[in-house]
Design a protein around this motif. Sequence first.
Motif, short mmCIF file in Angstrom:
data_model
loop_
_atom_site.label_atom_id
_atom_site.label_comp_id
_atom_site.label_asym_id
_atom_site.label_seq_id
_atom_site.Cartn_x
_atom_site.Cartn_y
_atom_site.Cartn_z
N THR A 8 0.85 -1.18 0.00
CA THR A 8 0.00 0.00 0.00
C THR A 8 0.89 1.23 0.00
OG1 THR A 8 -1.72 -1.17 1.23
CG2 THR A 8 -1.85 1.23 1.19
N VAL A 9 0.62 2.14 -0.93
CA VAL A 9 1.32 3.41 -1.03
C VAL A 9 0.30 4.50 -0.70
CG1 VAL A 9 2.60 4.99 -2.53
CG2 VAL A 9 2.85 2.50 -2.83
N SER A 10 0.61 5.32 0.32
CA SER A 10 -0.31 6.38 0.76
C SER A 10 0.41 7.72 0.73
CB SER A 10 -0.76 6.12 2.20
OG SER A 10 -1.34 4.85 2.33
N VAL A 11 -0.34 8.76 0.36
CA VAL A 11 0.19 10.13 0.39
C VAL A 11 -0.76 10.96 1.26
CG1 VAL A 11 0.73 12.19 -0.95
CG2 VAL A 11 1.29 9.92 -1.86
N TYR A 12 -0.19 11.56 2.33
CA TYR A 12 -0.94 12.42 3.25
C TYR A 12 -0.59 13.87 2.91
CZ TYR A 12 -0.70 8.16 6.15
OH TYR A 12 -0.76 6.87 6.61
N ASP A 13 -1.61 14.73 2.81
CA ASP A 13 -1.34 16.16 2.66
C ASP A 13 -2.33 16.94 3.52
OD1 ASP A 13 -3.70 17.05 1.12
OD2 ASP A 13 -2.84 15.96 -0.56
N ASP B 243 -4.45 19.39 2.66
CA ASP B 243 -5.66 19.90 1.99
C ASP B 243 -6.82 18.94 2.26
OD1 ASP B 243 -7.64 20.82 0.27
OD2 ASP B 243 -6.21 21.28 -1.33
N PRO B 244 -7.91 19.42 2.87
CA PRO B 244 -9.02 18.52 3.21
C PRO B 244 -9.89 18.12 2.00
CG PRO B 244 -9.55 20.75 3.87
CD PRO B 244 -8.13 20.77 3.36
N ARG B 245 -9.73 18.77 0.86
CA ARG B 245 -10.56 18.44 -0.30
C ARG B 245 -10.18 17.08 -0.86
NH1 ARG B 245 -9.16 23.01 -4.21
NH2 ARG B 245 -7.14 22.55 -3.29
N ALA C 167 -9.48 7.45 -1.21
CA ALA C 167 -9.13 8.69 -0.52
C ALA C 167 -10.05 8.82 0.68
CB ALA C 167 -9.28 9.89 -1.45
N ARG C 168 -9.51 9.38 1.76
CA ARG C 168 -10.31 9.58 2.96
C ARG C 168 -9.75 10.75 3.74
NH1 ARG C 168 -6.81 5.38 4.19
NH2 ARG C 168 -5.71 5.60 6.15
N PRO C 169 -10.58 11.39 4.55
CA PRO C 169 -10.06 12.47 5.40
C PRO C 169 -9.02 11.91 6.37
CG PRO C 169 -12.46 12.49 5.35
CD PRO C 169 -12.02 11.22 4.69
N HIS C 170 -8.02 12.71 6.69
CA HIS C 170 -6.98 12.31 7.64
C HIS C 170 -7.61 12.30 9.03
CE1 HIS C 170 -3.29 12.27 9.95
NE2 HIS C 170 -2.62 12.03 8.83
N GLY C 171 -7.50 11.22 9.74
CA GLY C 171 -8.15 11.08 11.04
C GLY C 171 -7.53 11.91 12.15
N ILE D 208 -5.83 11.53 3.00
CA ILE D 208 -4.93 10.45 2.61
C ILE D 208 -5.45 9.89 1.30
CG2 ILE D 208 -4.01 8.18 3.21
CD1 ILE D 208 -4.71 8.93 6.17
N VAL D 209 -4.59 9.82 0.29
CA VAL D 209 -4.92 9.18 -0.98
C VAL D 209 -3.98 7.98 -1.09
CG1 VAL D 209 -5.20 9.45 -3.47
CG2 VAL D 209 -5.55 11.41 -1.96
N TRP D 210 -4.50 6.81 -1.40
CA TRP D 210 -3.71 5.59 -1.38
C TRP D 210 -4.04 4.70 -2.57
CZ3 TRP D 210 -6.51 1.15 -1.44
CH2 TRP D 210 -7.85 1.27 -1.06
N PHE D 211 -3.14 3.78 -2.85
CA PHE D 211 -3.42 2.70 -3.80
C PHE D 211 -2.69 1.46 -3.31
CE2 PHE D 211 0.38 4.68 -5.53
CZ PHE D 211 1.17 3.61 -5.93
N SER D 212 -3.14 0.29 -3.76
CA SER D 212 -2.50 -0.95 -3.33
C SER D 212 -2.28 -1.89 -4.51
CB SER D 212 -3.32 -1.63 -2.23
OG SER D 212 -4.56 -2.07 -2.75
N LEU D 213 -1.30 -2.74 -4.32
CA LEU D 213 -0.90 -3.74 -5.31
C LEU D 213 -0.67 -5.07 -4.60
CD1 LEU D 213 1.88 -1.56 -6.97
CD2 LEU D 213 -0.36 -1.99 -7.94
N ARG D 214 -1.02 -6.16 -5.26
CA ARG D 214 -0.72 -7.47 -4.70
C ARG D 214 0.79 -7.68 -4.80
NH1 ARG D 214 -3.23 -11.01 -8.02
NH2 ARG D 214 -5.20 -10.33 -7.17
N ALA D 215 1.40 -8.09 -3.71
CA ALA D 215 2.86 -8.23 -3.66
C ALA D 215 3.28 -9.66 -3.93
CB ALA D 215 3.37 -7.79 -2.29
N THR D 216 4.10 -9.83 -4.95
CA THR D 216 4.69 -11.12 -5.27
C THR D 216 6.20 -10.92 -5.29
OG1 THR D 216 2.79 -11.60 -6.66
CG2 THR D 216 4.72 -13.00 -6.94
#
Length: 192
Positions: free
Chosen positions: A76-81, A83-85, A125-129, A135-143
Amino acid sequence: MISHSRRHCVVELQALPSRIGQVRRIVSAQLRHWQLDPLIDRAALGVTELLSNVHRHAQPNKACTVEIELRLGRLTVSVYDSDPRLPVLRETRADALDAPNALDALETCGRGLALVEAVSEAWGARPHGDGPGKIVWFSLRATPARVAPKGTVIIDTTMPVREPAPAAFVAVDAGAASVSVPVTVSVGTRPG
């Protein structure tokens, strides 16, 4: 600041074009370290798009944090910033060509999330808790990648292959007389 643990990496940065390339190289190096070479291109492309979005759109500043985590066979790769939008996925070029205003399909920017969606198995994407931002994220199956042997293996084809000697079995009668075998022992120095 960069911090590492066995399955977790966090990088804090200003999302400026020069830093985006550095973070892409950091992510690539970390995935090589975790032997996830098959994921490098997709993860590097995805993180580049997310950081480019922070650079273009985040307000009031470009400070952000990139987190990569390998857990239970999923990267999982996440980017926190700050900006609440929350970001909005725009329609893809193919969808836009069928739309009434097909000229929108010729936009050269704003397609980052569509690209993230295309290279990943899941994203969101979800609001930062813990405060303002998202937080905007994406995930990949890891092999894991197959590990090649280190160094060069040289096979000498001029030497014949030696087969093991066949085993010899001897039947011995338990009541037979004992036999002594002379043993020759030589004492000396080994050539050096």
